[in-house]
Motif scaffolding. Structure first.
Motif, PDB file in Angstrom:
ATOM      1  N   CYS A   3      -6.679   7.945  -0.647  1.00 25.83           N
ATOM      2  CA  CYS A   3      -7.729   8.170  -1.818  1.00 25.83           C
ATOM      3  C   CYS A   3      -9.074   8.129  -1.541  1.00 25.83           C
ATOM      4  O   CYS A   3     -10.034   8.552  -2.405  1.00 25.83           O
TER       5      CYS A   3
ATOM      6  N   CYS B 142      -6.162  -1.350  -1.629  1.00 25.07           N
ATOM      7  CA  CYS B 142      -7.191  -0.483  -2.060  1.00 25.07           C
ATOM      8  C   CYS B 142      -6.973  -0.599  -3.793  1.00 25.07           C
ATOM      9  O   CYS B 142      -5.931  -0.167  -4.284  1.00 25.07           O
TER      10      CYS B 142
ATOM     11  N   GLY C 251      -8.210   1.682  -5.398  1.00 18.89           N
ATOM     12  CA  GLY C 251      -8.278   3.059  -5.883  1.00 18.89           C
ATOM     13  C   GLY C 251      -6.923   3.620  -6.037  1.00 18.89           C
ATOM     14  O   GLY C 251      -6.668   4.467  -7.078  1.00 18.89           O
ATOM     15  N   CYS C 252      -5.800   3.488  -5.394  1.00 18.07           N
ATOM     16  CA  CYS C 252      -4.754   3.870  -5.410  1.00 18.07           C
ATOM     17  C   CYS C 252      -3.342   2.706  -5.404  1.00 18.07           C
ATOM     18  O   CYS C 252      -2.472   3.245  -5.736  1.00 18.07           O
TER      19      CYS C 252
ATOM     20  N   TRP D 180       0.779  -1.071   0.057  1.00 19.88           N
ATOM     21  CA  TRP D 180      -0.095  -0.039  -0.049  1.00 19.88           C
ATOM     22  C   TRP D 180       0.804   1.184   0.001  1.00 19.88           C
ATOM     23  O   TRP D 180       0.676   2.318  -0.712  1.00 19.88           O
TER      24      TRP D 180
ATOM     25  N   CYS E 193     -10.122   4.204   2.140  1.00 19.30           N
ATOM     26  CA  CYS E 193      -8.534   4.164   2.013  1.00 19.30           C
ATOM     27  C   CYS E 193      -8.415   5.745   2.699  1.00 19.30           C
ATOM     28  O   CYS E 193      -8.770   6.603   2.244  1.00 19.30           O
TER      29      CYS E 193
HETATM   30 ZN    ZN Z   1      -6.355   4.121  -1.810  1.00 20.17          ZN
END
Ligand code: ZN
Length: 293
Positions: free
Chosen positions: A227, A246, A248-249, A175, A224
């Motif tokens: 993001c 995540c 998203g990111c 992450w 998250c």
């Molecule tokens: Zn994220």
């Protein structure tokens, strides 16, 4: 209570008490195999047909077989036990809760299946929990990784590349580097491998697995912090370990073809914090059952 229901009920109570918690004490007086180590986080509780498996973040699995007279009891710190502690087969203490197993006919402790974790299969990589770990050697091992389409998430757990990366920190490291967990190891550049491993070493040196300090691990269904997208959890890899990430990111080196994975629902969302109404209700049920019993 039928044995199957009892196993389910005991496993649910164990999830509430143990999941995501760092173990501070372990006792199994009648077992002489490898034992789960203090300081590691309890990652999963699986109820099987007639046994319960508890899995730690370093891949240790404790399997207790259950018969009618067997039980896993959970107590809050300071509670009076319903049974004599001298008869406990296993005790797991996570500070605010203690889980105790009585009358199990069989205890088995082993490493989750992953042949590559076994030291006889090759020279071990540098241990990143050591201050003087040879990062360049670990980078070499990553760059020379034979199966170029293996995922970076799997490679981080391969003891021939690096040692010391627990599953909690595998998730945190990926992450932090915004790396897609299924990025093929062959797509990473040398500088990226070095950055990943240096960060891993730094994180492991200052390891703090209390949930307040974790960015992604154990946060499935929550936003998250970077993001705002929803944190997911999947089973992944040969050892089928849980992986929090995540969508998203963590997009760097996202593979065109994703390996097979199992979407996972961990019965933890409702139980992680005692402030959650569902958790409260659940715990009241356990406590009232306990008082009746
Ligand atoms: Zn994220």
């Amino acid at each position: 209570m039928l044995i199957g229901h009892k196993v389910q009920h005991n496993a649910a109570a164990l999830r509430t008490a143990l999941l995501g918690k760092k173990m501070v004490r372990f006792e199994a007086p009648y077992t002489d195999s490898i034992l789960p180590q203090v300081g590691h986080t309890i990652e999963e509780v699986r109820n099987l047909d007639r046994s319960i498996e508890i899995i730690w973040d370093n891949g240790i699995v404790l399997n207790t077989r259950m018969k009618i007279a067997s039980s896993w009891d959970v107590y809050r710190n300071g509670d009076t036990w319903r049974r004599d502690s001298a008869h406990a087969d296993v005790l797991i203490d996570v500070q605010d809760w203690v889980a105790v197993c009585f009358n199990t006919p069989e205890i088995d402790v082993y490493h989750d299946f992953d042949p590559r974790r076994h030291p006889i299969l090759g020279k071990l990589g540098p241990d990143l929990t050591h201050v003087d770990a040879d990062i360049e050697e670990a980078v070499d091992r990553m760059m020379d990784y034979e199966e170029r389409d293996e995922t970076v998430a799997e490679v981080l757990l391969d003891q021939r590349v690096v040692r010391g990366v627990s599953n909690v920190f595998r998730c945190e490291i990926l992450w932090a580097c915004e790396l897609h967990p299924w990025a093929n190891i062959g797509t990473l550049k040398r500088a990226e491998c070095r950055e990943l491993l240096m960060l891993a070493q730094e994180m492991l040196q200052n390891a703090d697995t209390s949930s307040n300090n974790l960015a992604i691990y154990g946060r499935q269904g929550k936003s998250c912090v970077r993001c705002g997208d929803v944190v997911k959890v999947n089973h992944h890899g040969e050892a089928n370990r849980v992986l929090y990430w995540c969508v998203g990111c963590q997009t760097a080196h996202e593979p065109l073809v994703r390996p097979n994975f199992t979407p996972l629902y961990i019965e933890r969302d409702a139980n992680m914090g005692d402030s959650h109404p569902a958790a409260k209700q659940f715990m009241n049920e356990i406590i009232s059952l306990r008082d009746v019993g």
